[in-house]
Write a protein that holds these residues in place. Structure first.
Motif, PDB file in Angstrom:
ATOM      1  N   VAL A   1      76.966  32.662  39.166  1.00 44.60           N
ATOM      2  CA  VAL A   1      76.979  33.001  40.593  1.00 44.60           C
ATOM      3  C   VAL A   1      78.172  32.359  41.290  1.00 44.60           C
ATOM      4  N   GLY A   2      78.447  31.088  40.960  1.00 42.70           N
ATOM      5  CA  GLY A   2      79.582  30.402  41.571  1.00 42.70           C
ATOM      6  C   GLY A   2      80.903  31.081  41.252  1.00 42.70           C
ATOM      7  N   THR A   3      81.087  31.459  39.977  1.00 39.32           N
ATOM      8  CA  THR A   3      82.322  32.150  39.593  1.00 39.32           C
ATOM      9  C   THR A   3      82.440  33.490  40.303  1.00 39.32           C
ATOM     10  N   PHE A   4      81.322  34.203  40.444  1.00 38.76           N
ATOM     11  CA  PHE A   4      81.342  35.481  41.176  1.00 38.76           C
ATOM     12  C   PHE A   4      81.823  35.288  42.611  1.00 38.76           C
ATOM     13  N   HIS A   5      81.232  34.315  43.314  1.00 39.99           N
ATOM     14  CA  HIS A   5      81.636  34.091  44.705  1.00 39.99           C
ATOM     15  C   HIS A   5      83.094  33.644  44.797  1.00 39.99           C
ATOM     16  N   LEU A   6      83.541  32.820  43.847  1.00 40.32           N
ATOM     17  CA  LEU A   6      84.936  32.400  43.830  1.00 40.32           C
ATOM     18  C   LEU A   6      85.857  33.605  43.636  1.00 40.32           C
ATOM     19  N   LEU A   7      85.514  34.473  42.709  1.00 40.47           N
ATOM     20  CA  LEU A   7      86.313  35.671  42.475  1.00 40.47           C
ATOM     21  C   LEU A   7      86.373  36.556  43.716  1.00 40.47           C
ATOM     22  N   GLU A   8      85.249  36.695  44.397  1.00 37.26           N
ATOM     23  CA  GLU A   8      85.227  37.506  45.612  1.00 37.26           C
ATOM     24  C   GLU A   8      86.124  36.909  46.690  1.00 37.26           C
ATOM     25  N   SER A   9      86.063  35.596  46.847  1.00 37.79           N
ATOM     26  CA  SER A   9      86.905  34.929  47.846  1.00 37.79           C
ATOM     27  C   SER A   9      88.383  35.088  47.494  1.00 37.79           C
ATOM     28  N   VAL A  10      88.704  34.903  46.214  1.00 40.01           N
ATOM     29  CA  VAL A  10      90.094  35.007  45.775  1.00 40.01           C
ATOM     30  C   VAL A  10      90.585  36.446  45.884  1.00 40.01           C
ATOM     31  N   ARG A  11      89.734  37.400  45.544  1.00 37.85           N
ATOM     32  CA  ARG A  11      90.142  38.815  45.627  1.00 37.85           C
ATOM     33  C   ARG A  11      90.489  39.203  47.063  1.00 37.85           C
ATOM     34  N   ALA A  12      89.668  38.773  48.017  1.00 40.97           N
ATOM     35  CA  ALA A  12      89.936  39.093  49.418  1.00 40.97           C
ATOM     36  C   ALA A  12      91.238  38.445  49.891  1.00 40.97           C
ATOM     37  N   TYR A  13      91.463  37.204  49.483  1.00 41.54           N
ATOM     38  CA  TYR A  13      92.701  36.496  49.840  1.00 41.54           C
ATOM     39  C   TYR A  13      93.914  37.181  49.224  1.00 41.54           C
ATOM     40  N   TRP A  14      93.817  37.498  47.946  1.00 46.55           N
ATOM     41  CA  TRP A  14      94.931  38.123  47.216  1.00 46.55           C
ATOM     42  C   TRP A  14      95.290  39.477  47.810  1.00 46.55           C
ATOM     43  N   ALA A  15      94.288  40.246  48.235  1.00 50.17           N
ATOM     44  CA  ALA A  15      94.531  41.587  48.763  1.00 50.17           C
ATOM     45  C   ALA A  15      95.363  41.556  50.043  1.00 50.17           C
TER      46      ALA A  15
ATOM     47  N   ALA B   1      80.021  32.819  28.991  1.00 52.57           N
ATOM     48  CA  ALA B   1      80.360  34.173  28.564  1.00 52.57           C
ATOM     49  C   ALA B   1      80.268  35.141  29.741  1.00 52.57           C
ATOM     50  N   ALA B   2      79.222  34.990  30.540  1.00 56.75           N
ATOM     51  CA  ALA B   2      79.066  35.854  31.708  1.00 56.75           C
ATOM     52  C   ALA B   2      80.231  35.687  32.673  1.00 56.75           C
ATOM     53  N   SER B   3      80.654  34.433  32.888  1.00 57.79           N
ATOM     54  CA  SER B   3      81.779  34.210  33.802  1.00 57.79           C
ATOM     55  C   SER B   3      83.070  34.802  33.240  1.00 57.79           C
ATOM     56  N   ASP B   4      83.271  34.693  31.926  1.00 55.73           N
ATOM     57  CA  ASP B   4      84.446  35.300  31.299  1.00 55.73           C
ATOM     58  C   ASP B   4      84.472  36.810  31.535  1.00 55.73           C
ATOM     59  N   HIS B   5      83.310  37.443  31.373  1.00 57.61           N
ATOM     60  CA  HIS B   5      83.224  38.893  31.561  1.00 57.61           C
ATOM     61  C   HIS B   5      83.504  39.281  33.007  1.00 57.61           C
ATOM     62  N   LEU B   6      83.030  38.472  33.940  1.00 58.18           N
ATOM     63  CA  LEU B   6      83.314  38.753  35.343  1.00 58.18           C
ATOM     64  C   LEU B   6      84.817  38.686  35.620  1.00 58.18           C
TER      65      LEU B   6
ATOM     66  N   ARG C   1      87.280  39.119  33.522  1.00 53.84           N
ATOM     67  CA  ARG C   1      87.914  40.286  32.902  1.00 53.84           C
ATOM     68  C   ARG C   1      87.690  41.533  33.739  1.00 53.84           C
ATOM     69  N   ALA C   2      86.465  41.702  34.237  1.00 55.98           N
ATOM     70  CA  ALA C   2      86.136  42.892  35.022  1.00 55.98           C
ATOM     71  C   ALA C   2      86.921  42.947  36.327  1.00 55.98           C
ATOM     72  N   TYR C   3      87.156  41.789  36.940  1.00 53.40           N
ATOM     73  CA  TYR C   3      87.907  41.764  38.196  1.00 53.40           C
ATOM     74  C   TYR C   3      89.372  42.133  37.972  1.00 53.40           C
ATOM     75  N   HIS C   4      89.880  41.877  36.780  1.00 49.68           N
ATOM     76  CA  HIS C   4      91.227  42.328  36.462  1.00 49.68           C
ATOM     77  C   HIS C   4      91.240  43.837  36.228  1.00 49.68           C
ATOM     78  N   HIS C   5      90.312  44.324  35.427  1.00 49.68           N
ATOM     79  CA  HIS C   5      90.291  45.732  35.066  1.00 49.68           C
ATOM     80  C   HIS C   5      89.965  46.612  36.272  1.00 49.68           C
ATOM     81  N   THR C   6      89.019  46.178  37.105  1.00 45.31           N
ATOM     82  CA  THR C   6      88.556  47.007  38.215  1.00 45.31           C
ATOM     83  C   THR C   6      89.440  46.889  39.449  1.00 45.31           C
ATOM     84  N   TYR C   7      89.797  45.651  39.799  1.00 46.84           N
ATOM     85  CA  TYR C   7      90.504  45.416  41.062  1.00 46.84           C
ATOM     86  C   TYR C   7      91.982  45.070  40.882  1.00 46.84           C
ATOM     87  N   GLY C   8      92.406  44.847  39.649  1.00 43.50           N
ATOM     88  CA  GLY C   8      93.795  44.481  39.423  1.00 43.50           C
ATOM     89  C   GLY C   8      94.100  43.022  39.683  1.00 43.50           C
ATOM     90  N   LEU C   9      93.068  42.190  39.877  1.00 41.96           N
ATOM     91  CA  LEU C   9      93.300  40.769  40.128  1.00 41.96           C
ATOM     92  C   LEU C   9      94.080  40.171  38.954  1.00 41.96           C
TER      93      LEU C   9
END
Length: 351
Positions: A101-115, A163-168, A170-178
């Motif tokens: 959950v923490g990695t998910f929220h971090l990715l969301e915060s970083v994705r919004a900043y990066w965009a 493993a779940a965090s690794d997959h998240l 990877r998915a943020y790169h494939h889906t959003y281009g992060l």
């Protein structure tokens, strides 16, 4: 500036120290300071304006965006994680909350900043996620070592959460281009290691005349990586890694746990002999194996060497000697980190 999460933990604090020693670039250090986070690791930079410490959670959806927009880091290096298999067996929920959950929220915060960055800053930005070889599962004695294409097969709540965090990631790169990078490392050891893992635990117990607990038959095999070598690998991946790629980081040092502890004892016999003249090996005590204990991990670090020119500088023999000397010379740090809660944990786990 770079943002380092979990930068007061074992690997994170070593990375911050190495970064500040080799670069003029500032570090924004975000750490919740749970039991294994220790600002004393970073006391040498307490008044260094290049090191900005913030106590906080990677899952804080108000704090993290505020930090990103205030300091505008060019990269995020994510060390923040619950990382001890034994603790995950007793209390898996913390591992799900932090690592997934923490990695998910971090990715969301970083994705919004990066965009919202301009095109050059977006192109230059990196999110580097630090993971573990345990996501690959266990190996038999003659199996080839883990490569970056080894299928995931985690066997503990800890490794499953990583493993779940690794997959998240990877998915943020494939889906959003992060622009992400992932490293999967083998067992780290070295200075500032919280004394619940094998090497610091046995060092601490040896010096205090206590038993050196050895799970099962002690023949579980791990690949051992000196923490400063790991830090240099992360710097190399951050600078030159291919976006979306994974890099295995290992020490090329497969050792059985019992052999590791015997080596520790031999170095202590030399540097700090017991008063009775006996070897510290007499303190080794075999205890009941932990549930689902993986038998062997081994990292094939060929890719990072061939593509990025990185390989470890320390052998196990040189690295473990440096580690023992550090603990012998830093007894005040050991005394401060060993709290009542830590002693209760030892009793719960090994007695």
């Amino acid at each position: 500036m770079i943002l380092v999460t979990g930068g007061a933990g074992f690997i994170g604090s070593n990375f911050v120290l190495e970064w500040l020693a080799q670069s003029d670039e500032s570090v924004l250090n975000l750490d919740l300071l749970t039991y294994a986070g220790n600002l004393e690791n970073l006391s040498s930079h307490e008044y260094d304006p290049r090191h900005i410490f913030v106590k906080g959670d990677i899952g804080d959806t108000k704090l993290v965006p505020k930090l990103l927009h205030t300091y505008k880091p060019r990269a995020v290096i994510n060390f923040a994680a619950e990382s001890h298999v034994d603790r995950s067996i007793h209390g898996p929920e913390d591992f799900i909350q932090t690592n997934v959950v923490g990695t998910f929220h971090l990715l969301e915060s970083v994705r919004a900043y990066w965009a919202e960055l301009d095109e050059k800053a977006k192109t230059d930005f990196r999110f580097l996620h630090v993971s573990t070889d345990e996501v690959y599962g266990t190996l038999c004695a003659n199996d080839p070592a883990f490569t970056e294409t080894t299928p995931y097969a985690p066997n503990s709540p800890y490794s499953a959460s990583k493993a779940a965090s690794d997959h998240l990631v990877r998915a943020y790169h494939h889906t959003y281009g992060l622009p992400v990078l992932t490293t999967n490392c083998s067992n780290n050891y070295g200075p500032y290691h919280f004394p619940e893992k094998l090497i610091p635990l046995c060092l601490l117990n040896a010096m205090n005349g206590k038993s050196l607990p050895m799970y099962g038959d002690g023949q579980q095999i791990r690949d051992w990586l000196f923490v400063k070598d790991h830090c240099s690998a992360i710097r190399r991946v951050l600078a030159e890694g291919k976006l979306g790629d994974t890099y295995n980081v290992g020490g090329w040092n497969e050792k059985a746990n019992l052999d590791v502890v015997n080596t520790l004892c031999e170095i202590l016999d030399e540097l700090k002999p017991r008063e009775d003249g006996l070897s510290y090996k007499v303190q080794i005590t075999f205890v009941k194996d932990r549930p689902g204990h993986d038998r062997r991990y081994a990292i094939d670090a060929t890719k990072i060497e061939h593509e990025l020119g990185w390989k470890p500088q320390e052998t196990f023999e040189t690295g473990i000697r440096k580690t023992v000397i550090w603990y012998l010379e830093n007894q005040p740090w050991v005394d401060h980190v060993v709290s009542g809660a830590y002693r209760q944990w030892l009793n719960k786990q090994y007695v």
